[in-house]
Design an enzyme around this catalytic site. Structure first.
Site, PDB file in Angstrom:
ATOM      1  N   ASP A  12       0.763  -1.246   0.000  1.00 16.83           N
ATOM      2  CA  ASP A  12       0.000   0.000   0.000  1.00 16.83           C
ATOM      3  C   ASP A  12       0.799   1.304   0.000  1.00 16.83           C
ATOM      4  OD1 ASP A  12      -2.489   1.049  -0.354  1.00 16.83           O
ATOM      5  OD2 ASP A  12      -3.021   1.114   1.758  1.00 16.83           O
ATOM      6  N   HIS A  19       1.913   4.315   6.409  1.00 21.44           N
ATOM      7  CA  HIS A  19       1.738   4.961   5.099  1.00 21.44           C
ATOM      8  C   HIS A  19       0.516   5.877   5.049  1.00 21.44           C
ATOM      9  CE1 HIS A  19      -0.432   1.103   4.914  1.00 21.44           C
ATOM     10  NE2 HIS A  19      -1.298   1.750   4.155  1.00 21.44           N
TER      11      HIS A  19
END
Length: 973
Positions: free
Chosen positions: A110, A379
């Protein structure tokens, strides 16, 4: 794309409970788990004893597999290597201590783009394969067509093939199951639907639950799944297909998921002759094992990364390099305070075994900051791509952890100075907002680097007449001047010389002695109209120190040029603030948001008038430029404070003299504006930019022209460093937080400093992801100008000196009158310094506190016997990491391998009894770590063979770019 608080509230707890219970119901079922922050919260707060037993059993059977195993799945673009290692180490320590297991595969599906530092990191942590997904859409399409989505990645140009790692890029379907099914307008494969926060529906019917598998549709379901598997099979070299089943926020109701999937898999396998495939539940490890056993020969990829990342022609994910600049700044301050606190505490424990400070409590204080710094590497953390509510959670956790570590450091100083308990405790670890009261003050300054440094620290004071003395009562060079920020306080600059990992104590007295600090002299220049500057009669104002002469153009009050005095090289240089205007209406074209940068035209200059004030001083000359929208405007919109340093005779001023420090004040911005500082020079750079990769290595960034979105697709992350150069001269920028950076013209470098955006994209509105950030940001950038040879020596050390600025603490110590010089001689520098050569960096010196055995057989045995040591943390094991800062061939001397005698390096902490070399996160003995050897086309064998044997006298040789990790044990005192 996860949202922490809600996720934990309703979802993460459910997932693990639900999945563990369902795995127990079918021997064929499997599951992978990634982020330890979630798992540990479940393990500590929700899991029953039965659940815990089941997890142990499932791990042994290989049906539950931890992949990556860090606290989070970290971002790869804007994080620092130290913090990536920290969060990985934090998760791995827990997994090894609790289960005796060590993750061996990654699942970096991701993060928005892939860095070349990551493969090196995962190789050093003992991983056998790495998996990524988000890379440029056009590049992925090309690699897919040519069956090149798998390769062996050698992320570092200096390390040997031993540090390469097999890498799998997911195909165009990425990491989520395709949900379209041609035989129904309902979705497929997501039988548990969409998780509802924070209260699950009473009837168990969630939104968007997929069509259940029934006798009437099972054949159609199977056909759909098999068709997708075959489409993917054509893009890979082996006949094994990784078919990810799941997505964000899935498996909160695992029973309905598994029961439908069981039916489908059984059906396909019963009719495998007809379908031409067989299917099975698998972990990532199962998949990589299958590919590895095919024994194919793979291509090697070099150190080129996959940044930036675009998903469509107008979707360049380069906005997040700057989004929420305040959070990015605090995350880095927190990280640097943590490393200072760790080494400070480690030395204290070693030297003061019978201390009055409770060590377990102290470790808890450090752990609160370890967790906070680890979690923000997510993230959707430091990237600025979270909702304001979640951003506030990160900020609160960081501030709480920083408060704890400051408190700990202050109490250690207090204890070591044996001050009377009723005296005023060190009131705080200094930050610029809290001024020093009028009484005699001690300022304690700790140098967290393992180098001797000479630098300036700044404290706020309430008087102009000040004197500063060291422990021996000698006067210390200092300067005091009016503060640019506040009308009621003054800035006191103190010149400090401190050995590696040591602290010094300075006495600050408000008095009118003849030894008082130099008072800076302010000269104000009239506001100038930049647009109608008279080019004919150019008057230049010089500001000079031993390294540079900087000229300011008095017609515009802007910088004109910098001369590097040693080579007499002059570079024309101007700086201006510009803003990109973003579109906020999806019906009118591409938008910018937390993730994306999509400017609707070139950047527009923002200021028509500039005011200038110069504060001349003996140590510091500060040039203050205020930028106004026009000549008559009341308030400035931007400011730059440029500081140049002059170091008196007898001090080592090389680093101080060579840096031009700039601090910016940017904001509040208007809506849908993205603010950049553009520095334009007459260097012929051919629009080639260099940026660092996570503060570990440098990437070459040639300007690329695209059909669409060329501006945004030429933005890159600058975590610590960016530079431009011509054949002779280099201009370096060093940063204390991440920014987007680009070279949009020859001789130019621009840094995006701040963004404020709003848009009406439904997804962004649903999750409150519109980045309406009205803050003022105050980033700092150091400029270094010079020949390549000189800047090459300076920038590695300078970047770390900026990252790890001294920690300043102050307070009134009761009854601690200066002693006679004789008595103090021994004690003038507190502690025995720990220093390494300038091409090495002592990256970690800490007491992790893990209770696991470093003998793997013993550790596994004690886990299986249920005998993991409970109770107190282990304070005898010290974690040491040393990193070589240079690449092979980068410098004739500094690129050489370095021999380090660990015994003498650490002699100030006690007598070293035993040193064990470990894998990056500490869980493997390097001598037993045997990673898979993937066959490659060209083994160049340029690598050195380093023996991991540690000699009798604990001497190790550190080669270019290596990061070496050790457990060190001392003789007990």
């Amino acid at each position: 794309l996860f949202f922490f608080q809600e996720s934990m509230h309703a979802y993460a707890a459910n997932v693990y409970t639900s999945v563990v219970e369902e795995l127990m119901k079918g021997k064929q079922r499997k599951f992978i788990a990634v982020e330890q922050e979630f798992f540990r919260l479940w393990w500590d707060a929700v899991a029953t004893d039965t659940h815990k037993q089941q997890v142990h059993q499932l791990l042994q059977e290989g049906r539950l597999e931890f992949v990556i195993g860090g606290q989070v799945m970290h971002d790869e673009a804007v994080t620092l290597i130290d913090d990536q290692i920290l969060q990985l180490t934090e998760g791995h320590g827990f997994l090894y201590e609790t289960f005796g297991i060590r993750p061996q595969f990654s699942w970096h599906v991701d993060p928005f783009g892939a860095s070349a530092t990551t493969p090196t990191l995962f190789a050093l942590a003992g991983f056998n394969a790495h998996l990524i997904s988000r890379i440029d859409y056009d590049l992925k399409a090309d690699m897919q067509k040519k069956k090149k989505l798998q390769f062996v990645w050698l992320g570092s140009p200096s390390l040997s093939e031993r540090e390469a790692i097999f890498t799998h890029v997911m195909d165009q379907y990425s990491y989520c199951t395709p949900s379209q099914i041609p035989f129904s307008n309902r979705s497929g494969f997501y039988w548990n639907g969409i998780a509802a926060f924070p209260d699950p529906p009473k009837d168990g019917v969630y939104p968007n639950m997929s069509l259940p598998v029934t006798n009437t549709n099972i054949h159609l379901y199977a056909q759909t799944m098999v068709a997708n598997i075959k489409e993917r099979a054509a893009w890979f070299r082996t006949s094994d297909v990784l078919w990810p089943w799941g997505c964000d926020k899935q498996f909160f109701n695992a029973s309905i998921q598994y029961s439908n999937m069981d039916l489908l898999l059984d059906y396909i396998n019963k009719h495998s002759d007809e379908f031409g495939v067989t299917v099975q539940y698998a972990t990532v490890g199962d998949y990589f094992q299958a590919v590895y056993s095919r024994n194919l020969t793979w291509e090697i990829r070099d150190s080129q990364d996959f940044l930036p990342y675009s998903t469509e022609p107008f979707q360049a994910w380069t906005g997040f390099y700057t989004s929420r600049s305040t959070l990015k700044g605090i995350a880095r301050r927190a990280s640097s305070l943590l490393y200072a606190g760790e080494s400070f505490f480690t030395q204290y424990v070693r030297k003061h075994p019978a201390s009055s400070i409770c060590k377990c409590e102290a470790l808890k204080q450090l752990q609160s900051l370890r967790w906070a710094v680890s979690e923000v590497q997510h993230h959707d953390g430091i990237t600025g791509t979270e909702s304001p509510k979640v951003k506030d959670m990160y900020m609160n956790n960081l501030m709480y952890g920083m408060f704890n570590v400051k408190k700990l450091m202050a109490s250690i100083i207090f204890d070591m100075n044996n001050a009377k308990k009723n005296g005023e405790v060190y009131s705080s670890v200094y930050n610029k907002d809290s001024g020093i009261p009028d009484v005699d003050q001690y300022v304690v300054v700790y140098n967290p680097l393992a180098w001797n440094i000479t630098t300036l620290v700044t404290v706020s004071v309430s008087h102009l007449t000040m004197s500063v003395y060291d422990e021996l009562g000698h006067s210390v060079p200092a300067q005091v001047q009016s503060s640019a920020e506040s009308h009621s306080t003054y800035d006191l600059y103190i010149l400090v010389e401190i050995s590696g990992l040591s602290y010094r104590k300075y006495n600050v007295k408000p008095l009118n002695g003849k030894q008082s600090a130099f008072v800076g002299r302010s000269v104000k220049y009239k506001r100038k109209d930049v647009t109608h500057a008279d080019q004919q009669s150019r008057q230049l104002l010089p500001v000079v120190n031993n390294c540079y002469q900087v000229l300011f153009d008095q017609n515009t009050n802007l910088m004109h040029s910098i001369t590097e005095r040693e080579t007499n090289q002059t570079v024309q240089m101007t700086q201006e603030f510009l803003e990109y205007h973003a579109n906020g209406d999806v019906t009118k074209g591409p938008i910018s948001d937390n993730y994306l940068f999509a400017p609707n035209a070139s950047a527009v200059p923002v200021s028509k008038a500039v005011e200038l004030e110069v504060v001349f001083g003996s140590l510091v000359t500060e040039i203050r430029q205020y930028f106004y929208s026009n000549v008559t405007a009341q308030d400035y919109i931007y400011a730059v404070y440029t500081r140049m340093y002059t170091v008196p005779e007898g001090y080592d001023g090389k680093l101080l003299c060579h840096r031009i420090e700039q601090e910016y004040s940017v904001g509040p911005l208007e809506l849908n504006r993205e603010a950049v500082l553009r520095t334009s020079t007459n260097l012929n750079t051919r629009q080639l930019l260099y940026t660092d990769s996570n503060g570990y290595q440098v990437q070459k960034r040639p300007f690329k022209a695209y059909v669409n979105n060329t501006v945004a697709r030429n933005y890159y992350p600058m975590v610590q460093t960016a530079y431009i150069e011509d054949d002779a001269t280099r201009l370096m920028l060093l940063a204390e937080r991440a920014h987007g950076v680009s070279s949009q013209g020859n001789g130019q470098v621009e840094v995006m400093l701040h963004r404020r955006l709003w848009n009406n994209l439904q997804w962004d509105l649903n999750y409150n992801l519109t980045l309406n950030d009205s803050s003022v940001v105050r980033p700092v950038i150091w400029l270094i100008l010079g020949t390549k040879a000189v800047t090459n020596i300076l920038y590695r050390t300078s970047g770390l000196v900026l990252e790890h600025r001294p920690v300043v603490m102050f307070g009134a110590l009761a009854g601690d009158k200066p002693k006679l010089p004789g008595q103090l001689q021994q004690n003038s520098v507190h502690g025995s310094p720990v220093t390494v050569p300038p091409n090495l960096h002592l990256q970690t010196l800490s007491i992790p506190g893990w209770r696991y055995s470093s003998n793997h057989t013993e550790q596994v045995h004690s886990v299986h016997m249920g005998k993991q040591k409970q109770g107190d943390a282990d304070f005898s094991r010290v974690l040491l990491r040393i990193r070589h800062l240079y690449e092979v061939g980068e410098h004739p001397v500094l690129s050489k391998p370095v021999m380090v005698n660990l015994k003498s390096l650490l002699k100030g902490l006690g007598s070293v009894m035993l040193v064990e070399e470990r894998s990056l996160t500490g869980t493997w003995d390097v001598n037993t770590l045997k990673r898979w050897k993937w066959k490659t086309a060209q083994y160049s064998h340029k690598g050195f063979s380093n023996s991991t044997e540690i000699s009798e006298n604990c001497t190790v040789t550190v080669h270019p770019k290596e990061i070496r990790t050790f457990f060190v044990y001392f003789q007990s005192q």
